[in-house]
Design a protein around this motif. Structure first.
Motif, PDB file in Angstrom:
ATOM      1  N   THR A 302       0.818  -1.212   0.000  1.00  0.00           N
ATOM      2  CA  THR A 302       0.000   0.000   0.000  1.00  0.00           C
ATOM      3  C   THR A 302       0.850   1.258   0.000  1.00  0.00           C
ATOM      4  O   THR A 302       0.576   2.212  -0.743  1.00  0.00           O
ATOM      5  CB  THR A 302      -0.941   0.017   1.221  1.00  0.00           C
ATOM      6  OG1 THR A 302      -1.787  -1.141   1.174  1.00  0.00           O
ATOM      7  CG2 THR A 302      -1.805   1.263   1.234  1.00  0.00           C
ATOM      8  N   THR A 303       1.876   1.279   0.825  1.00  0.00           N
ATOM      9  CA  THR A 303       2.679   2.488   0.973  1.00  0.00           C
ATOM     10  C   THR A 303       3.871   2.544   0.027  1.00  0.00           C
ATOM     11  O   THR A 303       4.395   3.613  -0.252  1.00  0.00           O
ATOM     12  CB  THR A 303       3.217   2.608   2.406  1.00  0.00           C
ATOM     13  OG1 THR A 303       4.131   1.521   2.648  1.00  0.00           O
ATOM     14  CG2 THR A 303       2.088   2.551   3.415  1.00  0.00           C
ATOM     15  N   GLY A 304       4.325   1.388  -0.451  1.00  0.00           N
ATOM     16  CA  GLY A 304       5.504   1.346  -1.302  1.00  0.00           C
ATOM     17  C   GLY A 304       6.803   1.235  -0.522  1.00  0.00           C
ATOM     18  O   GLY A 304       7.889   1.332  -1.099  1.00  0.00           O
ATOM     19  N   GLY A 305       6.719   1.021   0.773  1.00  0.00           N
ATOM     20  CA  GLY A 305       7.928   0.893   1.591  1.00  0.00           C
ATOM     21  C   GLY A 305       7.560   0.879   3.061  1.00  0.00           C
ATOM     22  O   GLY A 305       6.394   0.811   3.429  1.00  0.00           O
ATOM     23  N   THR A 306       8.567   0.999   3.924  1.00  0.00           N
ATOM     24  CA  THR A 306       8.311   0.940   5.359  1.00  0.00           C
ATOM     25  C   THR A 306       7.823   2.275   5.916  1.00  0.00           C
ATOM     26  O   THR A 306       7.122   2.309   6.924  1.00  0.00           O
ATOM     27  CB  THR A 306       9.576   0.528   6.129  1.00  0.00           C
ATOM     28  OG1 THR A 306      10.582   1.523   5.924  1.00  0.00           O
ATOM     29  CG2 THR A 306      10.077  -0.834   5.660  1.00  0.00           C
ATOM     30  N   VAL A 331      21.758  -4.439  16.062  1.00  0.00           N
ATOM     31  CA  VAL A 331      20.352  -4.438  15.693  1.00  0.00           C
ATOM     32  C   VAL A 331      20.190  -4.170  14.198  1.00  0.00           C
ATOM     33  O   VAL A 331      21.012  -3.470  13.584  1.00  0.00           O
ATOM     34  CB  VAL A 331      19.579  -3.386  16.522  1.00  0.00           C
ATOM     35  CG1 VAL A 331      19.893  -1.964  16.040  1.00  0.00           C
ATOM     36  CG2 VAL A 331      18.089  -3.647  16.500  1.00  0.00           C
ATOM     37  N   GLN A 332      19.142  -4.743  13.600  1.00  0.00           N
ATOM     38  CA  GLN A 332      18.884  -4.497  12.187  1.00  0.00           C
ATOM     39  C   GLN A 332      18.556  -3.029  11.958  1.00  0.00           C
ATOM     40  O   GLN A 332      17.761  -2.429  12.691  1.00  0.00           O
ATOM     41  CB  GLN A 332      17.720  -5.346  11.678  1.00  0.00           C
ATOM     42  CG  GLN A 332      17.425  -5.115  10.185  1.00  0.00           C
ATOM     43  CD  GLN A 332      16.141  -5.775   9.715  1.00  0.00           C
ATOM     44  OE1 GLN A 332      15.482  -6.477  10.484  1.00  0.00           O
ATOM     45  NE2 GLN A 332      15.767  -5.543   8.475  1.00  0.00           N
ATOM     46  N   ARG A 333      19.148  -2.468  10.923  1.00  0.00           N
ATOM     47  CA  ARG A 333      18.876  -1.085  10.552  1.00  0.00           C
ATOM     48  C   ARG A 333      17.995  -1.076   9.301  1.00  0.00           C
ATOM     49  O   ARG A 333      18.275  -1.756   8.310  1.00  0.00           O
ATOM     50  CB  ARG A 333      20.169  -0.322  10.292  1.00  0.00           C
ATOM     51  CG  ARG A 333      21.056  -0.180  11.530  1.00  0.00           C
ATOM     52  CD  ARG A 333      20.390   0.648  12.617  1.00  0.00           C
ATOM     53  NE  ARG A 333      21.192   0.751  13.842  1.00  0.00           N
ATOM     54  CZ  ARG A 333      20.861   1.522  14.870  1.00  0.00           C
ATOM     55  NH1 ARG A 333      19.737   2.229  14.835  1.00  0.00           N
ATOM     56  NH2 ARG A 333      21.631   1.552  15.953  1.00  0.00           N
ATOM     57  N   ILE A 334      16.941  -0.282   9.383  1.00  0.00           N
ATOM     58  CA  ILE A 334      15.988  -0.163   8.277  1.00  0.00           C
ATOM     59  C   ILE A 334      16.144   1.225   7.679  1.00  0.00           C
ATOM     60  O   ILE A 334      15.974   2.236   8.365  1.00  0.00           O
ATOM     61  CB  ILE A 334      14.545  -0.362   8.773  1.00  0.00           C
ATOM     62  CG1 ILE A 334      14.395  -1.739   9.424  1.00  0.00           C
ATOM     63  CG2 ILE A 334      13.553  -0.198   7.628  1.00  0.00           C
ATOM     64  CD1 ILE A 334      13.103  -1.903  10.195  1.00  0.00           C
ATOM     65  N   ALA A 335      16.491   1.281   6.407  1.00  0.00           N
ATOM     66  CA  ALA A 335      16.711   2.568   5.748  1.00  0.00           C
ATOM     67  C   ALA A 335      15.713   2.759   4.619  1.00  0.00           C
ATOM     68  O   ALA A 335      15.237   1.791   4.013  1.00  0.00           O
ATOM     69  CB  ALA A 335      18.139   2.643   5.205  1.00  0.00           C
ATOM     70  N   LEU A 336      15.381   4.011   4.333  1.00  0.00           N
ATOM     71  CA  LEU A 336      14.513   4.334   3.210  1.00  0.00           C
ATOM     72  C   LEU A 336      15.370   4.543   1.968  1.00  0.00           C
ATOM     73  O   LEU A 336      16.392   5.218   2.017  1.00  0.00           O
ATOM     74  CB  LEU A 336      13.710   5.609   3.496  1.00  0.00           C
ATOM     75  CG  LEU A 336      12.786   5.561   4.723  1.00  0.00           C
ATOM     76  CD1 LEU A 336      12.088   6.905   4.903  1.00  0.00           C
ATOM     77  CD2 LEU A 336      11.752   4.455   4.575  1.00  0.00           C
ATOM     78  N   GLY A 337      14.952   3.960   0.854  1.00  0.00           N
ATOM     79  CA  GLY A 337      15.691   4.114  -0.389  1.00  0.00           C
ATOM     80  C   GLY A 337      15.588   5.529  -0.945  1.00  0.00           C
ATOM     81  O   GLY A 337      14.726   6.321  -0.541  1.00  0.00           O
ATOM     82  N   ALA A 338      16.457   5.839  -1.886  1.00  0.00           N
ATOM     83  CA  ALA A 338      16.500   7.191  -2.458  1.00  0.00           C
ATOM     84  C   ALA A 338      15.183   7.578  -3.112  1.00  0.00           C
ATOM     85  O   ALA A 338      14.781   8.747  -3.092  1.00  0.00           O
ATOM     86  CB  ALA A 338      17.644   7.285  -3.461  1.00  0.00           C
ATOM     87  N   ASN A 339      14.506   6.623  -3.705  1.00  0.00           N
ATOM     88  CA  ASN A 339      13.248   6.916  -4.396  1.00  0.00           C
ATOM     89  C   ASN A 339      12.029   6.404  -3.627  1.00  0.00           C
ATOM     90  O   ASN A 339      10.958   6.209  -4.202  1.00  0.00           O
ATOM     91  CB  ASN A 339      13.273   6.292  -5.797  1.00  0.00           C
ATOM     92  CG  ASN A 339      14.391   6.849  -6.658  1.00  0.00           C
ATOM     93  OD1 ASN A 339      14.608   8.051  -6.681  1.00  0.00           O
ATOM     94  ND2 ASN A 339      15.098   5.962  -7.354  1.00  0.00           N
ATOM     95  N   ASP A 340      12.200   6.192  -2.345  1.00  0.00           N
ATOM     96  CA  ASP A 340      11.116   5.670  -1.522  1.00  0.00           C
ATOM     97  C   ASP A 340      10.031   6.731  -1.333  1.00  0.00           C
ATOM     98  O   ASP A 340      10.316   7.845  -0.910  1.00  0.00           O
ATOM     99  CB  ASP A 340      11.679   5.254  -0.161  1.00  0.00           C
ATOM    100  CG  ASP A 340      10.696   4.417   0.647  1.00  0.00           C
ATOM    101  OD1 ASP A 340       9.549   4.848   0.791  1.00  0.00           O
ATOM    102  OD2 ASP A 340      11.090   3.342   1.115  1.00  0.00           O
ATOM    103  N   THR A 341       8.809   6.372  -1.671  1.00  0.00           N
ATOM    104  CA  THR A 341       7.692   7.313  -1.545  1.00  0.00           C
ATOM    105  C   THR A 341       6.806   7.001  -0.334  1.00  0.00           C
ATOM    106  O   THR A 341       5.801   7.669  -0.111  1.00  0.00           O
ATOM    107  CB  THR A 341       6.818   7.293  -2.810  1.00  0.00           C
ATOM    108  OG1 THR A 341       6.279   5.965  -2.996  1.00  0.00           O
ATOM    109  CG2 THR A 341       7.616   7.687  -4.035  1.00  0.00           C
ATOM    110  N   SER A 342       7.195   5.985   0.428  1.00  0.00           N
ATOM    111  CA  SER A 342       6.335   5.549   1.526  1.00  0.00           C
ATOM    112  C   SER A 342       6.218   6.598   2.624  1.00  0.00           C
ATOM    113  O   SER A 342       5.168   6.724   3.264  1.00  0.00           O
ATOM    114  CB  SER A 342       6.842   4.231   2.103  1.00  0.00           C
ATOM    115  OG  SER A 342       8.169   4.364   2.590  1.00  0.00           O
ATOM    116  N   SER A 343       7.270   7.358   2.854  1.00  0.00           N
ATOM    117  CA  SER A 343       7.208   8.374   3.891  1.00  0.00           C
ATOM    118  C   SER A 343       6.187   9.446   3.531  1.00  0.00           C
ATOM    119  O   SER A 343       5.403   9.885   4.387  1.00  0.00           O
ATOM    120  CB  SER A 343       8.581   9.014   4.098  1.00  0.00           C
ATOM    121  OG  SER A 343       8.563   9.916   5.190  1.00  0.00           O
TER     122      SER A 343
END
Length: 447
Positions: A302-306, A331-343
């Protein structure tokens, strides 16, 4: 998240059935050839039929209730809705935004003879309010769709003559309630989110994903580790709810039997995730972890990412400086990609601004393992930063007693009808009589 707080037409009266636009137009002009009750021009029924034409309602049905009111059902943009209109309609309405429906389960068709709101809609109807609720265009994470459906329902009622409207909502519906109050400030006089994602979906994902990565870190290499340990954002077919239940029950059983390693794992997870409002219990661990199974695939699609990144987050609470350092290194690190639109999607659907003109009363269990109480003070800060504290009151309901090793309690949205109806009456008194409820009041029904 399961739909929280989540209908048949009455057999008596003269049902309108499925009505064509042409027949509806005849009704508006005063004709009686549609099999309706032949309501006079300007009656509630007549206004509803006229509004239905304007809103392009399909499958409209208007049925007289035995108490003299009307049951109204239909669809807008293929989404079903239901309204109960009392015989003594006071010209105001109450809408209830429902919560999360697990993907794969059907969206419930609203029924005016059924109440999904702990008795709120039934009470409001008896007080003279039209009581309404609607389905959404999708299940799962459906804030965008919930806002659209409830906005359409508001507009239908407004066209039918509703002069004042309240929006209420449970769990995910609480986030929808806040969104509607902020996006359409002229639409609602009062708003009541309960056990709601009031501070926004990013805050909810922060809680759920942080719990998962911290659980993974402390259980890595132990009998309590979950499939996919170290990768919390990739759906894993081996990770099922029974698997989670078995792992968590095993962990708590070991801790209850005196296993100090298991006790330390539980203590460190609670200390780091800082969720004292979700008491240390089996269900308090299972609930957030299970969202990885039933909610993550739909959320990502739905969001396209986390929409949430812990890339720069510094975790603490392990009990020692060296423990905190090891946690942050491992701990696992979760990063948003350069083209991530989920935020951006989460901002729009929905991260609050704190700017609303409706009187808002929010109440929450102080113990909620799914939508933590901590979202309430976050929301309070957002509203304060917007200079809008005068329009917000927050109240609390205490947790029920639990057994730390049992699979029951604490529960998400654990309310009694008395608590919900009491809060509604407080909100109504604030809006209509100027009596502001007590902020921070404990409204727990202890009887």
């Amino acid at each position: 998240m399961n739909r929280a707080g989540l209908g048949k037409l009455g057999s008596k009266g003269k049902a309108a059935g499925l009505i064509s636009a042409a027949v509806l137009l005849s009704a508006v002009l005063g004709a009686c050839g549609n099999g309706s009750t032949g309501a006079p021009q300007g009656s509630a029924e007549q206004r509803i039929r006229s509004a239905a034409i304007q809103m392009s309602v399909t499958d409209l049905s208007v049925v007289a209730r035995t108490d003299g009111g009307l049951n109204v059902t239909g669809k807008m943009s293929s989404v079903p809705f239901a309204v109960r209109v009392p015989a003594n309609w006071n010209g105001s309405s109450v809408l209830e935004a429902h919560g999360y429906v697990t993907p794969g389960n059907p969206e419930t068709v609203p029924d005016p003879d059924k109440d999904p709101s702990f008795g709120l809609l039934t009470t409001a109807y008896a007080q003279g309010y039209a009581a309404a609720n609607t389905a959404y265009a999708k299940t799962g994470y459906a804030v965008k769709e919930g806002v659209a459906a409830n906005k359409a329902l508001h507009d239908l009622l407004a066209k039918a003559g509703s002069k004042a409207q309240y929006i209420t909502g449970i769990s995910m519906g609480g986030n929808i309630t806040v969104a509607l109050a902020e996006k359409y400030p002229n639409d609602y006089v009062g708003a009541m989110p309960y056990c709601g994602v009031v501070s926004g979906w990013r805050a909810e994902e922060r809680f759920l994903l942080d719990f998962r990565v911290v659980y993974d870190y402390y259980t890595r290499g132990t009998p309590y580790a979950l499939p996919g340990n170290g990768d919390a954002v990739t759906p894993n077919a081996a990770l099922t709810i029974p698997v989670i239940q078995n792992a968590v029950v095993k962990l708590f059983t070991a801790a209850g039997g005196g296993d100090r390693a298991a006790q330390a794992i539980i203590g460190q997870i609670v200390g780091v995730t800082k969720t004292p409002d979700a008491p240390v219990s089996v269900v308090g661990f299972i609930t957030p972890l299970a969202s990885t199974v039933y909610g993550l695939p739909d959320y990502l699609a739905t969001t396209g990412g986390t929409g949430y990144s812990n890339a720069g987050k510094v975790y603490s609470g392990s009990g020692s400086v060296t423990g905190d350092a090891a946690l942050n290194a491992g701990v696992q690190r979760i990063a948003l990609g350069a083209n991530d639109t989920s935020s951006a999607y989460l901002d729009a659907n929905y991260t609050p601004t704190g700017k609303f003109t409706a009187k808002m009363l929010s109440f929450h269990n102080t113990s909620d393992p799914l939508v933590p109480y901590s979202l309430e003070p976050e929301f309070k800060a957002i509203v304060a930063a917007a200079g809008n504290s005068a329009n917000l009151v927050q109240q609390v309901v205490q947790p029920k007693a639990i057994d730390a090793t049992a699979t029951t309690g604490p529960a998400h949205c654990y309310f009694s009808t008395k608590e919900v109806v009491g809060a509604w009456n407080d909100l109504r008194g604030w809006v209509e009589n100027g009596v502001k409820p007590v902020d921070g009041k404990d409204i727990t029904n202890k009887s």
